[in-house]
Design an enzyme around this catalytic site. Structure first.
Site, short mmCIF file in Angstrom:
data_model
loop_
_atom_site.label_atom_id
_atom_site.label_comp_id
_atom_site.label_asym_id
_atom_site.label_seq_id
_atom_site.Cartn_x
_atom_site.Cartn_y
_atom_site.Cartn_z
CB SER A 109 -0.96 0.03 1.19
OG SER A 109 -0.27 0.22 2.39
CE LYS A 129 -2.84 2.31 4.75
NZ LYS A 129 -2.63 1.39 3.68
#
Length: 186
Positions: free
Chosen positions: A44, A87
């Site tokens: 990701s 993230k």
């Protein structure tokens, strides 16, 4: 062997055991309160962070400073307790995020994310089953941050699960330290 030498040997052995126990205690304290070591389980954050990279995150500054836009952070997944995610912070409390034509806007200004998204488009994930159903523009509430993976076409992030509580942030990533070809500061 004389009594004195046997006592000296036991004393030396005891010194080694105490030294090892103190070192383990210090390492445990550092790991709990100062630094974290994380392995990246997914793609990701490609191309910034590769699947399987080992990251070093610091925890200390979170005691007096909230994460800011651009920081790469670890946090507990809002959907899977006990799972740590990695993230990038895109916006903080009070800012407004908008997604238009595959681009991210914060407070009406288009972000230049070409250095870490490789030009991949950023679309809403609100139509996916199980999503938080975020509608845009979206203003980040107090005590929260908006996070997104750099691999925008393959990341479940705030577009999917909504904003993340600042209190669930566990570290700010300092660097990738393994494997050697991927080593870099973040």
């Amino acid at each position: 062997m004389s009594k004195g030498k046997a006592k000296e040997k036991r004393g030396g052995f005891l010194d080694v055991v105490v030294t090892i126990l103190v070192a383990l205690g210090v390492a445990l304290l550092l790991r709990t309160f100062v630094v974290g070591v994380y392995e990246v389980p997914s793609g990701s954050m490609l191309e910034t962070i590769q699947e399987g990279d080992l990251l070093l995150g610091e925890k200390v500054t979170l005691n007096w400073e909230s994460p800011k836009a651009g920081d790469v952070v670890t946090f507990e997944s809002p959907r899977e307790p006990g799972t740590t995610l990695v993230k990038r912070v895109i916006a903080v409390a009070g800012q407004t995020v908008d997604l238009r034509d595959g681009n991210v806007y914060v407070d009406g200004v288009q972000l230049d994310e070409s250095s870490y998204t490789l030009g991949k488009p950023s679309y809403s994930l609100s139509d996916q089953a199980g999503s938080a159903g975020i509608s845009y523009p979206y203003t980040i509430p107090d005590g929260y941050i908006w996070v997104m993976g750099d691999n925008r076409t393959n990341s479940l992030d705030s577009r999917y699960f909504g904003p993340v509580r600042v209190s669930s942030v566990t570290s700010k990533i300092l660097c990738i330290y393994w494997p050697i070809p991927d080593v870099k500061a973040l």
